[in-house]
Design a protein around this motif. Structure first.
Motif, PDB file in Angstrom:
ATOM      1  N   VAL A  36       0.965  -1.066  -0.161  1.00 52.29           N
ATOM      2  CA  VAL A  36       0.042  -0.013   0.141  1.00 52.29           C
ATOM      3  C   VAL A  36       0.904   1.233  -0.174  1.00 52.29           C
ATOM      4  O   VAL A  36       1.981   1.190   0.296  1.00 52.29           O
ATOM      5  CB  VAL A  36      -1.024   0.026   1.335  1.00 52.29           C
ATOM      6  CG1 VAL A  36      -1.991  -0.978   1.113  1.00 52.29           C
ATOM      7  CG2 VAL A  36      -0.271  -0.176   2.533  1.00 52.29           C
ATOM      8  N   GLU A  37       0.333   2.390  -0.551  1.00 49.36           N
ATOM      9  CA  GLU A  37       1.125   3.619  -0.320  1.00 49.36           C
ATOM     10  C   GLU A  37       1.330   4.233   1.046  1.00 49.36           C
ATOM     11  O   GLU A  37       0.389   3.847   2.007  1.00 49.36           O
ATOM     12  CB  GLU A  37       0.184   4.908  -1.208  1.00 49.36           C
ATOM     13  CG  GLU A  37       0.127   4.359  -2.602  1.00 49.36           C
ATOM     14  CD  GLU A  37       1.487   4.167  -3.308  1.00 49.36           C
ATOM     15  OE1 GLU A  37       2.171   5.560  -2.999  1.00 49.36           O
ATOM     16  OE2 GLU A  37       1.676   3.530  -4.170  1.00 49.36           O
ATOM     17  N   ASP A  38       2.321   4.797   1.123  1.00 49.19           N
ATOM     18  CA  ASP A  38       2.525   5.285   2.801  1.00 49.19           C
ATOM     19  C   ASP A  38       1.648   6.123   3.351  1.00 49.19           C
ATOM     20  O   ASP A  38       1.539   6.424   4.224  1.00 49.19           O
ATOM     21  CB  ASP A  38       4.013   5.687   2.893  1.00 49.19           C
ATOM     22  CG  ASP A  38       4.348   6.920   1.889  1.00 49.19           C
ATOM     23  OD1 ASP A  38       3.445   7.159   1.227  1.00 49.19           O
ATOM     24  OD2 ASP A  38       5.303   7.576   2.003  1.00 49.19           O
ATOM     25  N   THR A  39       0.601   6.771   2.496  1.00 47.34           N
ATOM     26  CA  THR A  39      -0.377   7.680   2.985  1.00 47.34           C
ATOM     27  C   THR A  39      -1.665   6.905   3.015  1.00 47.34           C
ATOM     28  O   THR A  39      -2.671   7.498   3.509  1.00 47.34           O
ATOM     29  CB  THR A  39      -0.624   8.793   1.745  1.00 47.34           C
ATOM     30  OG1 THR A  39      -0.976   8.004   0.635  1.00 47.34           O
ATOM     31  CG2 THR A  39       0.716   9.699   1.675  1.00 47.34           C
ATOM     32  N   ALA A  40      -1.858   5.627   2.919  1.00 47.67           N
ATOM     33  CA  ALA A  40      -3.008   5.000   3.053  1.00 47.67           C
ATOM     34  C   ALA A  40      -3.544   4.734   4.447  1.00 47.67           C
ATOM     35  O   ALA A  40      -3.085   4.383   5.270  1.00 47.67           O
ATOM     36  CB  ALA A  40      -2.764   3.479   2.248  1.00 47.67           C
ATOM     37  N   THR A  41      -4.845   5.049   4.180  1.00 51.92           N
ATOM     38  CA  THR A  41      -5.768   4.795   5.556  1.00 51.92           C
ATOM     39  C   THR A  41      -6.480   3.529   5.398  1.00 51.92           C
ATOM     40  O   THR A  41      -6.701   2.965   4.337  1.00 51.92           O
ATOM     41  CB  THR A  41      -6.767   6.017   5.817  1.00 51.92           C
ATOM     42  OG1 THR A  41      -7.693   5.699   4.560  1.00 51.92           O
ATOM     43  CG2 THR A  41      -6.106   7.140   5.823  1.00 51.92           C
ATOM     44  N   LEU A  42      -7.213   3.121   6.348  1.00 59.25           N
ATOM     45  CA  LEU A  42      -7.956   1.862   6.467  1.00 59.25           C
ATOM     46  C   LEU A  42      -9.184   2.195   5.311  1.00 59.25           C
ATOM     47  O   LEU A  42      -9.380   0.997   4.537  1.00 59.25           O
ATOM     48  CB  LEU A  42      -8.542   1.500   7.662  1.00 59.25           C
ATOM     49  CG  LEU A  42      -9.314   0.342   7.797  1.00 59.25           C
ATOM     50  CD1 LEU A  42      -8.706  -1.017   7.343  1.00 59.25           C
ATOM     51  CD2 LEU A  42      -9.523   0.138   9.108  1.00 59.25           C
ATOM     52  N   ALA A  43      -9.727   3.185   5.339  1.00 58.65           N
ATOM     53  CA  ALA A  43     -10.799   3.584   4.270  1.00 58.65           C
ATOM     54  C   ALA A  43     -10.091   3.313   2.802  1.00 58.65           C
ATOM     55  O   ALA A  43     -11.167   2.907   2.289  1.00 58.65           O
ATOM     56  CB  ALA A  43     -11.249   5.003   4.452  1.00 58.65           C
ATOM     57  N   VAL A  94     -12.344  -2.013  14.171  1.00 58.77           N
ATOM     58  CA  VAL A  94     -12.365  -0.587  13.689  1.00 58.77           C
ATOM     59  C   VAL A  94     -13.573  -0.413  13.130  1.00 58.77           C
ATOM     60  O   VAL A  94     -14.034  -0.861  12.032  1.00 58.77           O
ATOM     61  CB  VAL A  94     -11.215  -0.115  12.967  1.00 58.77           C
ATOM     62  CG1 VAL A  94     -11.431   1.412  12.496  1.00 58.77           C
ATOM     63  CG2 VAL A  94      -9.807  -0.529  13.339  1.00 58.77           C
ATOM     64  N   PRO A  95     -14.646   0.545  13.974  1.00 64.97           N
ATOM     65  CA  PRO A  95     -15.816   0.640  13.090  1.00 64.97           C
ATOM     66  C   PRO A  95     -15.750   1.637  11.723  1.00 64.97           C
ATOM     67  O   PRO A  95     -14.757   2.146  11.638  1.00 64.97           O
ATOM     68  CB  PRO A  95     -16.413   1.863  14.485  1.00 64.97           C
ATOM     69  CG  PRO A  95     -15.765   1.563  15.532  1.00 64.97           C
ATOM     70  CD  PRO A  95     -14.386   1.179  15.156  1.00 64.97           C
ATOM     71  N   ARG A  96     -16.915   1.386  10.913  1.00 62.91           N
ATOM     72  CA  ARG A  96     -16.973   1.962   9.713  1.00 62.91           C
ATOM     73  C   ARG A  96     -16.446   3.436   9.959  1.00 62.91           C
ATOM     74  O   ARG A  96     -15.668   3.949   9.022  1.00 62.91           O
ATOM     75  CB  ARG A  96     -18.007   1.661   9.160  1.00 62.91           C
ATOM     76  CG  ARG A  96     -18.241   0.697   8.443  1.00 62.91           C
ATOM     77  CD  ARG A  96     -19.546   0.449   7.495  1.00 62.91           C
ATOM     78  NE  ARG A  96     -20.150  -0.860   7.836  1.00 62.91           N
ATOM     79  CZ  ARG A  96     -21.239  -1.015   8.704  1.00 62.91           C
ATOM     80  NH1 ARG A  96     -22.245  -0.224   8.856  1.00 62.91           N
ATOM     81  NH2 ARG A  96     -21.634  -2.377   8.992  1.00 62.91           N
ATOM     82  N   GLY A  97     -17.154   4.015  10.694  1.00 63.83           N
ATOM     83  CA  GLY A  97     -16.889   5.736  10.781  1.00 63.83           C
ATOM     84  C   GLY A  97     -15.718   6.096  11.211  1.00 63.83           C
ATOM     85  O   GLY A  97     -15.154   7.195  10.932  1.00 63.83           O
ATOM     86  N   ALA A  98     -14.681   5.164  11.774  1.00 63.61           N
ATOM     87  CA  ALA A  98     -13.495   5.439  12.246  1.00 63.61           C
ATOM     88  C   ALA A  98     -12.331   5.104  11.212  1.00 63.61           C
ATOM     89  O   ALA A  98     -10.875   5.361  11.287  1.00 63.61           O
ATOM     90  CB  ALA A  98     -12.890   4.641  13.543  1.00 63.61           C
ATOM     91  N   ARG A  99     -12.790   4.551  10.226  1.00 61.56           N
ATOM     92  CA  ARG A  99     -11.711   3.791   9.127  1.00 61.56           C
ATOM     93  C   ARG A  99     -10.638   4.875   8.380  1.00 61.56           C
ATOM     94  O   ARG A  99      -9.691   4.698   8.237  1.00 61.56           O
ATOM     95  CB  ARG A  99     -12.311   3.085   8.052  1.00 61.56           C
ATOM     96  CG  ARG A  99     -12.910   1.898   8.538  1.00 61.56           C
ATOM     97  CD  ARG A  99     -13.695   1.182   7.490  1.00 61.56           C
ATOM     98  NE  ARG A  99     -14.438  -0.107   7.997  1.00 61.56           N
ATOM     99  CZ  ARG A  99     -15.262  -0.623   7.236  1.00 61.56           C
ATOM    100  NH1 ARG A  99     -15.812  -0.127   6.243  1.00 61.56           N
ATOM    101  NH2 ARG A  99     -15.790  -1.487   7.667  1.00 61.56           N
ATOM    102  N   GLU A 100     -11.508   6.247   8.298  1.00 63.29           N
ATOM    103  CA  GLU A 100     -10.623   7.339   7.584  1.00 63.29           C
ATOM    104  C   GLU A 100      -9.411   7.658   8.455  1.00 63.29           C
ATOM    105  O   GLU A 100      -8.502   8.186   7.862  1.00 63.29           O
ATOM    106  CB  GLU A 100     -11.513   8.317   7.105  1.00 63.29           C
ATOM    107  CG  GLU A 100     -11.056   9.304   6.211  1.00 63.29           C
ATOM    108  CD  GLU A 100     -10.750   8.854   4.756  1.00 63.29           C
ATOM    109  OE1 GLU A 100      -9.475   9.407   4.662  1.00 63.29           O
ATOM    110  OE2 GLU A 100     -11.385   8.017   4.346  1.00 63.29           O
ATOM    111  N   VAL A 135      -7.788   6.030  10.562  1.00 61.30           N
ATOM    112  CA  VAL A 135      -6.755   4.784  11.032  1.00 61.30           C
ATOM    113  C   VAL A 135      -5.869   4.877   9.816  1.00 61.30           C
ATOM    114  O   VAL A 135      -5.875   4.392   8.648  1.00 61.30           O
ATOM    115  CB  VAL A 135      -7.468   3.570  11.036  1.00 61.30           C
ATOM    116  CG1 VAL A 135      -6.327   2.624  11.375  1.00 61.30           C
ATOM    117  CG2 VAL A 135      -8.320   3.568  12.179  1.00 61.30           C
ATOM    118  N   GLN A 136      -4.512   5.452  10.063  1.00 64.50           N
ATOM    119  CA  GLN A 136      -3.382   5.385   9.223  1.00 64.50           C
ATOM    120  C   GLN A 136      -2.624   3.928   9.205  1.00 64.50           C
ATOM    121  O   GLN A 136      -2.142   3.608  10.233  1.00 64.50           O
ATOM    122  CB  GLN A 136      -2.376   6.588   9.584  1.00 64.50           C
ATOM    123  CG  GLN A 136      -1.170   6.616   8.599  1.00 64.50           C
ATOM    124  CD  GLN A 136      -1.719   7.246   7.196  1.00 64.50           C
ATOM    125  OE1 GLN A 136      -2.406   8.408   7.242  1.00 64.50           O
ATOM    126  NE2 GLN A 136      -1.064   7.005   6.373  1.00 64.50           N
TER     127      GLN A 136
END
Length: 68
Positions: free
Chosen positions: A14-21, A43-49, A51-52
């Protein structure tokens, strides 16, 4: 730059800037159809963005269990 994580036990770059979302989006499944955990922590859906992802993270996706 990029780094390696595992997704459901399989290596993935993955790219080094990738979040879970970002990862969930890249998997090509509707985000609401998946539950996620990173390094054993749900990790709840709403928190994925927020999570680095980091090198060596272990991400698991699974179907949420519903019913009574």
């Amino acid at each position: 730059m990029s780094f390696e994580i595992t997704v459901n036990g399989e290596p993935r770059t993955v790219e080094d800037t990738a979040t879970l979302a970002d990862l969930v989006s890249a998997l090509g499944q509707p985000p609401q159809a998946l539950a996620t955990a990173v390094n054993g922590e749900f990790v709840p859906r709403g928190a994925r963005e927020g999570v680095q992802l980091r090198a060596g993270d272990a991400v698991f996706t699974f179907q949420p269990i519903t019913g009574g």
